[in-house]
Design an enzyme around this catalytic site. Structure first.
Site, mmCIF file in Angstrom:
data_model
loop_
_atom_site.group_PDB
_atom_site.id
_atom_site.type_symbol
_atom_site.label_atom_id
_atom_site.label_comp_id
_atom_site.label_asym_id
_atom_site.label_seq_id
_atom_site.Cartn_x
_atom_site.Cartn_y
_atom_site.Cartn_z
ATOM 1 N N LEU A 90 0.828 -1.194 0.000
ATOM 2 C CA LEU A 90 0.000 0.000 0.000
ATOM 3 C C LEU A 90 0.867 1.251 0.000
ATOM 4 C CD1 LEU A 90 -2.610 -1.210 2.651
ATOM 5 C CD2 LEU A 90 -3.011 -0.967 0.189
ATOM 6 N N THR A 91 0.266 2.397 -0.288
ATOM 7 C CA THR A 91 1.009 3.624 -0.558
ATOM 8 C C THR A 91 1.742 4.174 0.651
ATOM 9 O OG1 THR A 91 -0.462 4.224 -2.364
ATOM 10 C CG2 THR A 91 0.781 6.017 -1.349
ATOM 11 N N PHE A 92 1.042 4.513 1.711
ATOM 12 C CA PHE A 92 1.697 5.142 2.850
ATOM 13 C C PHE A 92 2.699 4.210 3.530
ATOM 14 C CE2 PHE A 92 -0.483 9.258 4.373
ATOM 15 C CZ PHE A 92 -0.589 9.716 3.076
ATOM 16 N N HIS A 95 5.890 4.090 1.178
ATOM 17 C CA HIS A 95 6.659 5.328 1.092
ATOM 18 C C HIS A 95 7.454 5.579 2.373
ATOM 19 C CE1 HIS A 95 4.358 6.421 -2.552
ATOM 20 N NE2 HIS A 95 5.410 7.162 -2.809
#
Length: 431
Positions: A90-92, A95
């Site tokens: 997933l994104t968060f 990152h």
């Protein structure tokens, strides 16, 4: 060797910066494998620019729609089979993994949607939570370490950078605004590079999200994703042109990567939880590819857990203590007690949620098993420290952090990465 690009119109649209100065605090301990700090006698490191193209699946580069990116790869380093995201893909979570070297289970951003007994609810749309540094404080992002050693830093929309982590922001940063175009993001970064030498950032990040949005809305094989690839590559060409004009292209190390890939996931491919369990008896923390359930006071959770841990169609569920070890997930207190992971191409939902999503159905998703081919992420690196025309094997994204601390000559915080696994992408004199 220089890369030649057609000149592009480059206009600077500087629109401000924020800054803060408190000193960072150490991250919680985790497995460490990283090079020693560079000796103080060494010359100043080359600037480092970390670029994320959210949702850029590694095979997208083969579509022939990213000529600027392909040229950077041809003259630099590319992970031939992509870079493996951390779980969940997933994104968060990913990152923050990239800039801390910690897996989500160790840095605390365990999902895009999560719950904490002290802090409440967290989601991408909850701007108060996203900007609250307490959510992010279980780790030390690279910009904090760089600033503690006298370097200036700049982040253009990197997840986590608008939070006051340990009371500190990057020297230059912007709160996320999806209306800011890719060209404007590039122009802001170039404007920061035009600062006087004493204020010019050494570590920078840049974030693009159009490819991810198109993948969600229309699916990875859609014309809309192809158009987003073209538009994002044009912004990269604008960046390269701007660096050339400033005499920086051969003096700056660039890492261009993605947080995860994308899979086709039609809306009708849904496991409906309320058809399997009494949904009102649980605290449903998250739905989607990775659903998380906690006990609700006053209800017996054991039979619900036993029911869902039985073999299910299109998903697999585990108590957090029984998540497969290869996911390195489940020990953080924020991880819900029961987790259900959808098969690639499916989602986990509820009847009410599906009814709401009919107004805006999505056709693509991520968050699946991080070993799935559809989840593998782009990795390209270019600059004076990197080999030329080099293809390297796949590696986990936790290894990017010790690579970056090495390039900047910084002592790494505790991390899960392995510098030895990626140092071969550097020229011998840069290792």
């Amino acid at each position: 060797m220089k890369i030649l690009f057609r000149p592009l119109l480059c206009s600077l649209m500087a629109f401000g910066a924020g800054c803060a100065t408190p000193q960072p605090q150490p991250a919680p301990p985790a497995a460490v494998s990283a090079p020693p700090a560079a000796a103080s006698a060494k010359p100043a490191p080359a600037p480092l620019l970390l670029i994320s193209i959210d949702g850029y699946r590694t095979d997208y580069i083969e579509r022939g729609l990213s000529p600027t990116l392909a040229s950077l790869a041809k003259q630099g380093v590319r992970a031939a089979d992509g870079m493996q995201p951390s779980f969940p893909s997933l994104t968060f979570p990913n990152h923050y993994t990239i800039v801390t070297g910690l897996r989500p289970d160790h840095h605390g951003i365990i999902n895009n949607t999560m719950s904490d007994p002290m802090l409440g609810k967290f989601s991408l749309s909850n701007r108060d939570a996203v900007s609250n540094g307490q959510w992010w404080a279980e780790a030390t992002p690279l910009w904090e370490t760089a600033q503690a050693h006298g370097m200036k830093t700049a982040t253009m929309f990197w997840p986590g950078s608008e939070a006051d982590i340990h009371g500190e922001h990057p020297d230059f940063w912007k709160p996320y605004d999806g209306k800011v175009t890719p060209d404007q993001r590039v122009d802001q970064l170039l404007a920061w590079l035009d600062q006087p030498a004493a204020e010019r950032p050494t570590f920078m990040t840049l974030y693009f999200d159009a490819v991810d949005h198109a993948g969600h809305d229309f699916g990875p094989d859609s014309p809309q994703v192809n158009q987003a690839l073209v538009e994002t590559d044009a912004a990269l060409a604008r960046l390269v042109q701007g660096l050339q004009q400033r005499g920086l292209l051969d003096r700056i190390n660039m890492i261009v990567l993605a947080d995860h890939g994308m899979a086709s996931a039609p809306m009708h491919n849904a496991v409906v939880l309320d058809k399997l369990i009494p949904i009102t008896h649980v605290d449903l923390v998250s739905v989607g590819v990775l659903a998380g359930l906690n006990p609700k006071p006053g209800f017996d959770f054991a039979p619900i857990e036993a029911q869902l841990e039985k073999p299910q169609q299109h998903m697999t569920c585990w108590n957090k203590s029984r998540v497969p070890a290869r996911f390195a997930y489940g020990s953080n207190p924020r991880v819900p007690q029961l987790l259900c992971l959808a098969d690639v191409g499916w989602r986990i939902s509820t009847s009410d949620y599906l009814a709401k999503k009919k107004k805006k159905p999505t056709q693509g998703d991520h968050g699946y098993d991080n070993a799935a081919p559809q989840m593998q992420a782009l990795f390209v690196a270019h600059g004076p420290a990197f080999r030329e025309a080099a293809l390297v094997p796949s590696f986990p994204n936790v290894d990017v952090y010790p690579l970056m601390t090495h390039l900047l000559g910084l002592p790494p915080a505790a991390n899960d990465g392995n510098y030895d696994a990626v140092k071969g992408m550097l020229k011998p004199d840069a290792q």
